[in-house]
Design a protein around this motif. Structure first.
Motif, PDB file in Angstrom:
ATOM      1  N   PHE A  32       0.845  -1.264  -0.105  1.00 58.77           N
ATOM      2  CA  PHE A  32      -0.094   0.130   0.247  1.00 58.77           C
ATOM      3  C   PHE A  32       1.026   1.119   0.040  1.00 58.77           C
ATOM      4  O   PHE A  32       2.230   1.392   0.862  1.00 58.77           O
ATOM      5  CB  PHE A  32      -1.222   0.184   1.585  1.00 58.77           C
ATOM      6  N   PRO A  33       0.451   1.994  -1.140  1.00 63.16           N
ATOM      7  CA  PRO A  33       1.326   3.149  -1.179  1.00 63.16           C
ATOM      8  C   PRO A  33       1.304   4.491   0.449  1.00 63.16           C
ATOM      9  O   PRO A  33       0.576   5.833  -0.002  1.00 63.16           O
ATOM     10  CB  PRO A  33       0.609   4.215  -2.052  1.00 63.16           C
ATOM     11  N   TRP A  34       1.936   4.174   1.114  1.00 63.05           N
ATOM     12  CA  TRP A  34       1.285   5.637   2.398  1.00 63.05           C
ATOM     13  C   TRP A  34       2.474   5.923   2.570  1.00 63.05           C
ATOM     14  O   TRP A  34       1.872   7.300   2.964  1.00 63.05           O
ATOM     15  CB  TRP A  34       2.114   4.714   3.632  1.00 63.05           C
ATOM     16  N   LEU A  82      -3.249   1.884 -10.249  1.00 63.26           N
ATOM     17  CA  LEU A  82      -2.928   1.701 -11.505  1.00 63.26           C
ATOM     18  C   LEU A  82      -2.562  -0.010 -11.057  1.00 63.26           C
ATOM     19  O   LEU A  82      -2.709  -1.748 -11.294  1.00 63.26           O
ATOM     20  CB  LEU A  82      -2.970   1.962 -12.708  1.00 63.26           C
ATOM     21  N   ARG A  83      -1.306  -0.123 -10.486  1.00 68.43           N
ATOM     22  CA  ARG A  83      -0.309  -0.758 -10.215  1.00 68.43           C
ATOM     23  C   ARG A  83      -0.421  -1.806  -9.319  1.00 68.43           C
ATOM     24  O   ARG A  83      -1.050  -3.381  -9.430  1.00 68.43           O
ATOM     25  CB  ARG A  83       1.366  -0.634  -9.462  1.00 68.43           C
ATOM     26  N   LEU A  84      -1.535  -1.382  -8.085  1.00 63.27           N
ATOM     27  CA  LEU A  84      -2.033  -2.223  -7.030  1.00 63.27           C
ATOM     28  C   LEU A  84      -3.537  -2.792  -7.868  1.00 63.27           C
ATOM     29  O   LEU A  84      -3.377  -4.978  -7.345  1.00 63.27           O
ATOM     30  CB  LEU A  84      -2.912  -1.785  -5.912  1.00 63.27           C
ATOM     31  N   ALA A  85      -4.168  -2.304  -8.322  1.00 66.29           N
ATOM     32  CA  ALA A  85      -5.024  -3.376  -9.830  1.00 66.29           C
ATOM     33  C   ALA A  85      -4.511  -4.075 -10.456  1.00 66.29           C
ATOM     34  O   ALA A  85      -5.008  -4.947 -10.991  1.00 66.29           O
ATOM     35  CB  ALA A  85      -5.792  -2.426 -10.690  1.00 66.29           C
ATOM     36  N   HIS A  90      -7.233  -6.169  -5.522  1.00 65.82           N
ATOM     37  CA  HIS A  90      -8.416  -4.317  -6.170  1.00 65.82           C
ATOM     38  C   HIS A  90      -8.439  -3.569  -4.628  1.00 65.82           C
ATOM     39  O   HIS A  90      -9.176  -3.053  -4.895  1.00 65.82           O
ATOM     40  CB  HIS A  90      -9.457  -4.741  -6.968  1.00 65.82           C
ATOM     41  N   LEU A  91      -8.699  -4.820  -3.628  1.00 72.21           N
ATOM     42  CA  LEU A  91      -8.899  -3.839  -2.201  1.00 72.21           C
ATOM     43  C   LEU A  91      -8.272  -2.812  -2.102  1.00 72.21           C
ATOM     44  O   LEU A  91      -8.676  -1.595  -1.454  1.00 72.21           O
ATOM     45  CB  LEU A  91      -9.241  -5.765  -1.462  1.00 72.21           C
ATOM     46  N   LEU A  92      -7.045  -2.608  -2.322  1.00 69.43           N
ATOM     47  CA  LEU A  92      -5.849  -2.110  -1.983  1.00 69.43           C
ATOM     48  C   LEU A  92      -6.038  -0.886  -3.109  1.00 69.43           C
ATOM     49  O   LEU A  92      -5.963   0.192  -2.803  1.00 69.43           O
ATOM     50  CB  LEU A  92      -4.697  -2.624  -1.887  1.00 69.43           C
ATOM     51  N   ALA A  93      -6.395  -1.510  -4.562  1.00 74.06           N
ATOM     52  CA  ALA A  93      -6.516   0.029  -5.435  1.00 74.06           C
ATOM     53  C   ALA A  93      -7.765   0.714  -4.789  1.00 74.06           C
ATOM     54  O   ALA A  93      -7.698   1.692  -4.631  1.00 74.06           O
ATOM     55  CB  ALA A  93      -6.935  -1.035  -6.282  1.00 74.06           C
ATOM     56  N   GLY A  94      -8.158   0.261  -4.669  1.00 75.90           N
ATOM     57  CA  GLY A  94      -9.924   0.515  -4.127  1.00 75.90           C
ATOM     58  C   GLY A  94      -9.907   1.782  -2.969  1.00 75.90           C
ATOM     59  O   GLY A  94     -10.074   2.586  -2.580  1.00 75.90           O
TER      60      GLY A  94
END
Length: 118
Positions: A32-34, A82-85, A90-94
């Motif tokens: 996750f991009p904290w 986008l990278r997370l997706a 998908h949950l982390l992207a959302g």
């Protein structure tokens, strides 16, 4: 002259973004991009403060447009989402999208309230 103030603010904001992002991200064992969330929320807080504070046009150009503009980063936020997706997180992207928007709006509002209180 305004352009010079913007450039000077950005010259401080861009390296600050990199340093804060790396410092925050190195403390989390997560994809996750904290770091990006932190710089975007802190920049929103400062910009909210500056928008409500009685500052000169030069100060707003340097600190608001230059520093906050270089500190915050919509492009990195978009890329990391986008990278997370793409990595099927998908949950982390959302959560990144929702968290970033909510954190940014709340931080800007808190900055505005802080400026009004001072």
């Amino acid at each position: 002259m305004t352009l010079l103030w913007v450039v000077l603010g950005a010259a401080v904001g861009a390296p600050m973004r990199y340093l804060v992002d790396r410092a925050v991200q190195s403390r989390h064992d997560s994809v996750f991009p904290w770091g990006t969330l932190t710089v975007n929320a802190s920049g929103s807080l400062l910009l909210g403060f500056l928008a409500a504070a009685p500052v000169s046009a030069a100060v707003f150009a340097a600190a608001g447009t230059g520093f906050c503009g270089a500190l915050t980063t919509y492009s990195t936020f978009s890329y990391e989402t986008l990278r997370l997706a793409q990595d099927r997180s998908h949950l982390l992207a959302g959560l990144n999208v929702l968290g970033s928007v909510v954190a940014g709006l709340c931080a800007a509002y808190c900055g505005l309230l802080l400026a009004q209180a001072v």
